[in-house]
Design an enzyme around this catalytic site. Structure first.
Site, PDB file in Angstrom:
ATOM      1  N   ASP A 122       0.564  26.533 -21.353  1.00  7.45           N
ATOM      2  CA  ASP A 122       1.571  27.066 -20.452  1.00  7.45           C
ATOM      3  C   ASP A 122       2.276  25.865 -19.838  1.00  7.45           C
ATOM      4  OD1 ASP A 122       2.941  28.997 -18.839  1.00  7.45           O
ATOM      5  OD2 ASP A 122       1.730  28.274 -17.162  1.00  7.45           O
ATOM      6  N   THR A 144       4.082  25.255 -16.975  1.00  6.91           N
ATOM      7  CA  THR A 144       3.849  24.922 -15.572  1.00  6.91           C
ATOM      8  C   THR A 144       2.369  24.677 -15.326  1.00  6.91           C
ATOM      9  OG1 THR A 144       5.710  26.318 -14.959  1.00  6.91           O
ATOM     10  CG2 THR A 144       4.200  25.672 -13.206  1.00  6.91           C
ATOM     11  N   ASP A 170      -2.642  28.405 -15.520  1.00  6.10           N
ATOM     12  CA  ASP A 170      -2.986  28.322 -14.097  1.00  6.10           C
ATOM     13  C   ASP A 170      -2.506  29.524 -13.306  1.00  6.10           C
ATOM     14  OD1 ASP A 170      -0.277  27.896 -14.122  1.00  6.10           O
ATOM     15  OD2 ASP A 170      -0.312  26.199 -12.737  1.00  6.10           O
TER      16      ASP A 170
END
Length: 778
Positions: free
Chosen positions: A301, A303, A533
């Site tokens: 991912d 970010t 996250d």
């Protein structure tokens, strides 16, 4: 459900909290990740193999040949090492688990403070926000629009909207919004027992390596006792003494037990968890170390993994005739009204500051919806990804966003709408473009370069604009970053198999699409790891073979992940991958050495049930072989660096090394038995020659298993060979070995010794390759 209504301004008082604790109305702590000290001792001591060894030791004690009890010393030593390593790992994991444990924000005496989940009592008021996972059953008392994932309870992945008065179940994940929840059931009264790993709908498949080893143990468990009984009875029927029958049977059964293999596997995994703990990586499941070692596709991912997660608001670009000042003021109002706490909202709030606004309706950001909005001052305004706001993005707007994305900006649209409807708002009119920048994590380029060199393919799966994501991926050095696709354009039933074959960067991905992409990689035969996250990564992490979460991520994500990077340092992934590969590669390599003894012991037992001679070993005579050719060297080899890609070589190693070696041992022992009959050699002489030849063949197998050789490995093999010679020269009486410094015996054993290497290599190259050619190795 509780009848009491707790004040939303004050929460519970200290006296009320204590009263509930005294009444036993308190939540329970999460189950520990590790076994208790008592369980570790029990599970290492009370094993079937240990029971068999104790019984065998009792039989040897009955004979009065006490030196043959030495094999029990090896068992005790192995068990002690196993307990020590697991206790050491337990302390490390428990310490890290405490550091990473989720905290709940509780309203008490008018103050919101962080507490452990075990501190929550009945009627507690809990403040929740996006990314939290509810530790108790509760009732929504106040909300700005909670969106909840109840998939672990209902099986449905679609978010559920919760309003004031709605019930909410423990284990639910907050996908959007924030609010106050009053605890209605805690401890045994809730789903707290299922809370640990509650986001996992299914447990992962067990470790491949442990599955194979357990299968071997299961077969041996069924085999050892009847074979030992048959050998004992046949020895007595031949007229041998009871002592000889017992010692031969014990030697056979001890040889069949690969006790060190089980120990080595558990110790290696525990040591791996300890090592990773020192690098601030929390391992939640030991088999996950093996799963990650086998990974060949790593999905990221953007970010929090490629970028640091620290977003910075750059500026607003007004659209059409809107003025910059008015657009900026409206943006500040809508950000304040929505009052989200995700990274984007925090960056905007930090840059724009608070403003006075009274919202009549709020829709917080949702990972599934990908926009947020609020109604205030007679207007409704939304912020989010243009593809999820407009039915069809206007061509000029789409072109401008594309240009800005190519410059590396993350672009959001602010639009005025007539109604805040879902999944898309009604009649959006663009007010401006919000430009946000991401910063790359330090050293991320070197980290990704390392993974690429280790044959791990990197894929980026993000909810952001694919052009922006591709630009960042390219800056980070990810190969194929220009092979990108906008997943908002693929329809409701995309061909995931074709997508994963054609693209590297996937943008505008919904949580369900993320899981679909992971599944497609798995269908293509890949072992997939997913890093993330945020709550938008939960479905994909659940689907993956191995999941990694950042410490800065949501509590729900961390509770799901197999690994948690406690310092949110993605560079630690190199250590995680290497440690996993080192553990598994070394276990696969040395496992063959343990199984050599098992194989030839089973074969010899079957043969000597029908032979007229005694079993060719006494228990004490196996000690130099078990210790010097297997136990000691494998301990050192298991610590050697080996970071090559996992190829599932366990059975292949067995076929290449263990089978030829076992055949050689059995063959030479039968030759020595015939020579003993021919030259009328007594049992002490033939058993000494058997130990000599078995040790030499095992030494050759050790040399092959240790490849590729280096100075340390050559020195290790040479040391073991030297100690083996010392056993014959200076410890012959201890191990029931005769003196080999006799030229009559030399005429027998020297030709055998000289032939051992070429015979073993010939068998390995001939038999091994012939068998291997008929087997399709995965």
């Amino acid at each position: 459900m509780t009848e009491r209504t707790t004040s939303l301004e004050q929460g519970l008082t200290a006296a009320e909290v204590q009263a509930r604790i005294d009444a036993g109305q308190q939540n329970e702590p999460l189950p520990p990740l590790t076994r208790s000290t008592k369980q570790i001792f029990r599970d290492n001591l009370l094993t079937l193999f240990n029971l068999i060894n104790v019984i065998l030791g009792g039989l040897v004690f009955f004979t009065g040949s006490y030196k043959n009890l030495l094999f029990l010393g090896v068992i005790v030593m192995n068990t002690a090492i196993g307990i020590f390593q697991e206790l050491r790992s337990k302390r490390q994991v428990d310490k890290l688990a405490i550091l990473s444990a989720a905290k709940s924000q509780l309203l008490r005496d008018g103050q919101v403070t962080a507490h452990d989940q075990a501190d929550i009592v009945q009627d507690e008021v809990i403040q929740v926000t996006r990314g939290d996972q509810l530790p108790v059953d509760g009732l929504v008392r106040e909300t700005t629009g909670l969106e909840v994932d109840e998939s672990q309870i209902t099986g449905e992945a679609d978010p559920v909207i919760k309003g004031v008065g709605d019930a909410i179940v423990s284990g639910s994940v907050i996908l959007g919004g924030h609010g106050l929840i009053q605890a209605t059931a805690v401890g045994h009264g809730s789903f707290i027992k299922q809370l640990a790993r509650s986001a996992k709908s299914n447990r992962r498949t067990t470790s491949q390596l442990l599955t194979i080893i357990n299968r071997i143990i299961k077969i041996l468990t069924i085999t050892i006792i009847p074979l030992g009984a048959a050998l004992f009875i046949s020895t007595l029927l031949r007229g041998e003494s009871q002592t000889r029958a017992i010692l031969g049977t014990v030697a056979a059964m001890v040889g069949m037990i690969p006790e060190g293999l089980v120990l080595l596997t558990s110790v290696a995994l525990a040591a791996g968890a300890f090592t990773l703990g020192r690098h601030q990586v929390l391992v939640r499941e030991l088999p996950a170390i093996e799963a990650l070692a086998r990974v060949d596709v790593l999905c990221l991912d953007k970010t929090g993994t490629i970028t640091s997660g620290q977003l910075k608001f750059d500026h607003v670009e007004p659209w059409a005739t809107a003025s910059a000042d008015k657009v900026t003021a409206t943006l500040a109002q809508v950000v304040t009204a929505i009052n989200d706490d995700n990274e984007t909202a925090q960056a905007l709030r930090t840059a724009l500051g608070p403003t006075k606004v009274t919202a009549t309706k709020v829709l917080p950001f949702s990972s599934a919806r990908k926009w947020s909005g609020a109604s205030f001052d007679g207007q409704s305004v939304v912020i989010g990804a243009p593809e999820f706001i407009y039915q069809t993005v206007p061509a000029d707007l789409k072109q401008r966003i594309q240009q800005l994305a190519q410059q590396g900006f993350r672009v959001l649209v602010m639009a005025r709408v007539s109604q805040l409807t879902t999944p898309k708002p009604t009649d959006p009119t663009t007010l401006g473009l919000i430009l946000i920048t991401d910063e790359l994590r330090p050293h991320v380029k070197n980290t990704f370069g390392y993974f690429a060199n280790q044959d791990v393919a990197l894929k980026v799966i993000s909810g952001d604009n694919p052009v922006t994501v591709a630009s960042i991926a390219d800056r980070a050095g990810i190969a194929g970053a220009q092979q990108l696709i906008d997943m908002s354009t693929v329809g409701t039933s995309p061909d995931y198999d074709q997508l994963v074959a054609d693209y590297t960067v996937f943008g505008r991905v919904t949580p369900q699409q993320k899981a679909g992409l992971i599944n497609a990689y798995q269908t293509a035969g890949h072992t997939v790891a997913m890093t993330g996250d945020g709550v938008n990564d939960l479905l994909a992490m659940r689907q993956s073979d191995c999941s990694i979460a950042m410490a800065t991520g949501s509590e729900a994500t961390k509770s799901l992940a197999d690994f948690v990077l406690l310092e949110s340092n993605f560079d630690a992934m190199i250590q995680v991958l290497n440690e996993g590969r080192r553990v598994i590669n070394n276990i696969e390599r040395v496992a063959a050495l343990y199984l050599i003894k098992t194989m030839y012991s089973v074969a010899l037992t079957l043969i000597f049930v029908f032979m007229s001679h005694s079993y060719p070993f006494e228990p004490i005579q196996l000690t130099p072989i078990s210790s010097l050719m297997v136990g000691i060297p494998t301990f050192f080899l298991a610590l050697q660096p080996d970071y090559t890609r996992i190829t599932g070589r366990f059975m292949k190693q067995v076929m290449e090394i263990a089978v030829p070696a076992a055949i050689c041992v059995v063959g030479y022992i039968l030759v020595i038995d015939m020579l003993g009959t021919e030259f009328q050699l007594d049992f002490t002489v033939t058993s000494t020659l058997n130990v000599l030849m078995t040790g030499i063949i095992s030494l050759n197998a050790l040399l092959i298993a240790a490849r590729p050789l280096n100075r340390f490995k050559i020195g290790l093999v040479a040391a073991m060979a030297s100690l083996f010679v010392v056993c014959f020269l200076f410890a012959g009486k201890i191990f029931s070995l005769v003196n080999l410094l006799d030229w009559h015996l030399a005429m027998i054993y020297l030709p055998l010794m000289l032939s051992a290497y070429p015979v073993f290599i010939g068998l390995q190259n001939g038999l091994g390759k012939r068998v291997l050619s008929k087997i399709r190795w995965k």
